[in-house]
Every structure is written in C-alpha cells, then in structure tokens.
Design an enzyme around this catalytic site. Sequence first.
Site, PDB file in Angstrom:
ATOM      1  N   GLY A 142      18.329   4.664  12.784  1.00  7.94           N
ATOM      2  CA  GLY A 142      19.469   4.636  13.720  1.00  7.94           C
ATOM      3  C   GLY A 142      20.383   5.757  13.599  1.00  7.94           C
ATOM      4  O   GLY A 142      21.503   5.688  14.169  1.00  7.94           O
TER       5      GLY A 142
ATOM      6  N   ASN B  44      19.998   8.389  15.593  1.00 10.75           N
ATOM      7  CA  ASN B  44      20.468   8.664  17.007  1.00 10.75           C
ATOM      8  C   ASN B  44      21.386   7.673  17.649  1.00 10.75           C
ATOM      9  O   ASN B  44      21.948   8.097  18.649  1.00 10.75           O
ATOM     10  CB  ASN B  44      19.228   8.767  17.966  1.00 10.75           C
ATOM     11  CG  ASN B  44      18.302  10.148  17.661  1.00 10.75           C
ATOM     12  OD1 ASN B  44      18.846  11.340  18.100  1.00 10.75           O
ATOM     13  ND2 ASN B  44      17.303  10.142  16.640  1.00 10.75           N
TER      14      ASN B  44
ATOM     15  N   LYS C  24       4.660 -10.900  24.942  1.00 13.55           N
ATOM     16  CA  LYS C  24       5.584  -9.721  24.998  1.00 13.55           C
ATOM     17  C   LYS C  24       6.458 -10.040  26.202  1.00 13.55           C
ATOM     18  O   LYS C  24       7.422  -9.474  26.301  1.00 13.55           O
ATOM     19  CB  LYS C  24       4.613  -8.529  25.140  1.00 13.55           C
ATOM     20  CG  LYS C  24       5.378  -6.933  25.205  1.00 13.55           C
ATOM     21  CD  LYS C  24       5.888  -6.760  23.976  1.00 13.55           C
ATOM     22  CE  LYS C  24       6.615  -5.334  23.693  1.00 13.55           C
ATOM     23  NZ  LYS C  24       5.401  -4.311  24.089  1.00 13.55           N
TER      24      LYS C  24
ATOM     25  N   MET D 142      10.242   1.376  18.496  1.00 13.21           N
ATOM     26  CA  MET D 142       8.642   1.490  18.312  1.00 13.21           C
ATOM     27  C   MET D 142       7.964   0.638  18.862  1.00 13.21           C
ATOM     28  O   MET D 142       6.869   0.247  18.149  1.00 13.21           O
ATOM     29  CB  MET D 142       8.665   1.742  16.591  1.00 13.21           C
ATOM     30  CG  MET D 142       9.137   3.021  16.149  1.00 13.21           C
ATOM     31  SD  MET D 142       8.761   4.529  17.161  1.00 13.21           S
ATOM     32  CE  MET D 142       9.270   5.816  15.879  1.00 13.21           C
TER      33      MET D 142
ATOM     34  N   ILE E 231       7.524  -0.238  26.106  1.00 16.09           N
ATOM     35  CA  ILE E 231       8.287  -1.147  27.079  1.00 16.09           C
ATOM     36  C   ILE E 231       7.384  -1.604  28.260  1.00 16.09           C
ATOM     37  O   ILE E 231       6.594  -0.718  28.845  1.00 16.09           O
ATOM     38  CB  ILE E 231       9.620  -0.256  27.713  1.00 16.09           C
ATOM     39  CG1 ILE E 231      10.341   0.243  26.769  1.00 16.09           C
ATOM     40  CG2 ILE E 231      10.172  -0.984  28.911  1.00 16.09           C
ATOM     41  CD1 ILE E 231      11.288  -0.682  26.044  1.00 16.09           C
TER      42      ILE E 231
ATOM     43  N   ASN F 106      13.910   7.431  26.926  1.00 17.75           N
ATOM     44  CA  ASN F 106      13.508   7.637  25.410  1.00 17.75           C
ATOM     45  C   ASN F 106      13.635   9.105  25.016  1.00 17.75           C
ATOM     46  O   ASN F 106      13.601  10.147  25.371  1.00 17.75           O
ATOM     47  CB  ASN F 106      11.961   7.276  25.513  1.00 17.75           C
ATOM     48  CG  ASN F 106      11.318   7.323  24.141  1.00 17.75           C
ATOM     49  OD1 ASN F 106      11.974   6.558  23.176  1.00 17.75           O
ATOM     50  ND2 ASN F 106      10.320   7.952  23.950  1.00 17.75           N
TER      51      ASN F 106
ATOM     52  N   HIS G 205      11.752  11.603  22.040  1.00 13.73           N
ATOM     53  CA  HIS G 205      10.592  11.752  21.242  1.00 13.73           C
ATOM     54  C   HIS G 205      10.681  12.965  20.587  1.00 13.73           C
ATOM     55  O   HIS G 205      10.916  14.069  21.121  1.00 13.73           O
ATOM     56  CB  HIS G 205       9.272  11.780  22.525  1.00 13.73           C
ATOM     57  CG  HIS G 205       8.054  11.611  21.570  1.00 13.73           C
ATOM     58  ND1 HIS G 205       7.467  10.486  21.169  1.00 13.73           N
ATOM     59  CD2 HIS G 205       7.158  12.602  21.445  1.00 13.73           C
ATOM     60  CE1 HIS G 205       6.356  10.954  20.451  1.00 13.73           C
ATOM     61  NE2 HIS G 205       6.071  12.222  20.792  1.00 13.73           N
TER      62      HIS G 205
HETATM   63  C1  GAR Z   1      13.440  10.179  16.137  1.00 10.80           C
HETATM   64  O1  GAR Z   1      13.147  11.332  15.668  1.00 10.80           O
HETATM   65  C2  GAR Z   1      12.977   9.616  17.289  1.00 10.80           C
HETATM   66  O2  GAR Z   1      12.677  10.807  18.133  1.00 10.80           O
HETATM   67  C3  GAR Z   1      11.659   8.907  17.069  1.00 10.80           C
HETATM   68  O3  GAR Z   1      12.088   8.159  16.050  1.00 10.80           O
HETATM   69  C4  GAR Z   1      13.188   8.600  15.180  1.00 10.80           C
HETATM   70  C5  GAR Z   1      14.415   7.708  15.116  1.00 10.80           C
HETATM   71  O4  GAR Z   1      15.243   8.167  14.342  1.00 10.80           O
HETATM   72  N1  GAR Z   1      11.145   8.160  18.116  1.00 10.80           N
HETATM   73  C6  GAR Z   1       9.795   8.087  18.113  1.00 10.80           C
HETATM   74  O5  GAR Z   1       8.892   8.557  17.529  1.00 10.80           O
HETATM   75  C7  GAR Z   1       9.514   7.309  19.603  1.00 10.80           C
HETATM   76  N2  GAR Z   1       7.884   7.331  19.829  1.00 10.80           N
HETATM   77  P1  GAR Z   1      16.570   7.377  14.354  1.00 10.80           P
HETATM   78  O6  GAR Z   1      16.199   5.871  13.793  1.00 10.80           O
HETATM   79  O7  GAR Z   1      17.246   8.001  12.885  1.00 10.80           O
HETATM   80  O8  GAR Z   1      17.385   7.408  15.175  1.00 10.80           O
END
Ligand code: GAR
Length: 193
Positions: free
Chosen positions: A14, A16, A68, A93, A96, A110, A112
């Site tokens: 979390g 981000n 789903k 993860m 959608i 999103n 990535h």
């Molecule tokens: C982030 O690096 C994001 O880009 C990635 O998960 C991490 C979450 O970090 N997302 C993916 O890989 C989506 N396919 P966080 O929980 O610390 O925000």
Amino acid sequence: MSFHNISVFASGNGTNFEAIEKAIEEHRIHDAKIVLLIVDHKDAPVIDRARRLKVPYAIVERKDYESKEKYEEHILALLKAKEVEWIFLAGYMKIIEHTLLDAYPNRIINIHPALLPAFKGAHAIQDSYDYGVKVFGITIHYVSKELDGGKIIAQKAFEYTEGETVEEVETRIHALEHALYPAVVEKLLHEEK
Ligand code: GAR
C-alpha cells in the site's frame, strides 16, 4: 473546479495508496478524497496504513462470492454508495472484469512496475531483472479488457547501474511510482470540465 470522490484498490503493502493520500493531504492533488479503499485480502499491510491515515476501507475477498461477477457487483455497490467517480489500482493483483469496466469506462487507472507492453503480469520487476534489461521503468495506463493492455497515460524510466540488486531496483521503481502516480491522478481529475 469540481470535487472528486476516488477509490483506491490494493492487495498488498500500500505504499502507492499512501503516496496518493499524502498528496491529497499536502494539496498536490486538489479537490479530491479517497472515500473508499478496496482491499482483497484481510491480512494485507495496506489495511494498517488505511487505519493510520483514517481512510475508510472495505475488505472484499473473492472467496466469499460464488463468481467473479458477484464479487465485482458487491464492490460496485460499495463504490456507488460512496459516489465514487474514479478508481485507481495500486498494487491490486486481480484482473478487472466487465462489471467494473462497464460501470467505470475510462475511469479505472493502473500503475505497473515496467515499461509496458514489456513485462506484463504480476512479477514485472523480477521478470525484467531476470531478463537483464538495462532500462527499467513504470507505466500508468487505463485499464481495459486486455491485461496490462489499456492506453498508456504516462511512463518514467531509469538506467540500470551495474551491480544493483533486484531489491535496489525495486526501491528505485517505488520512488518513481510515488512521485508519478499522484501527479497523474491530479492531472486526470482536473484536465476535464
Ligand atoms: C507497485 O510496484 C505496483 O506497480 C505493482 O505492485 C506494487 C504495489 O506496491 N503493481 C503491479 O505489479 C500490477 N500488475 P504498493 O502496494 O506498495 O503500492
């Protein structure tokens, strides 16, 4: 300038989510509020962040729904009750599906941790590291039916320094994400009338 109710979806740490919430508190994102954090796992560390930051959250686990579709219908009802306009996926993860995509056309975003269309999927940092890429990066994109395939909104990249571990690369990726995601949220919310 109108006010925007937003939702963040997360599955894990979390950071981000916290970066977006901090940007709202510090007025780098204007006239917006995270009215609901959706978490798909009851043990996700993001829940502690939400408690500390006093952001309302709902834990919605796929295993509690027969399909789903039912799972997404429940999330949709929570979002509608809070009048959510935008959804920002931040380490969420799950794919959608049409229920949410149809309810929020061009309103699901999103982040990535790779330069799409390279290294789609759930292990993008490790995959790019193992591949031996020399330029790493991040992508923010609209969510579409195709996994990690929607229109790209923003990307940032950096060059690999010889000898860096995957953990060091990950730290640099997260630092880029925490700067870029809030800036893109602000732009998306306020570039429209
Ligand atoms: C982030 O690096 C994001 O880009 C990635 O998960 C991490 C979450 O970090 N997302 C993916 O890989 C989506 N396919 P966080 O929980 O610390 O925000």
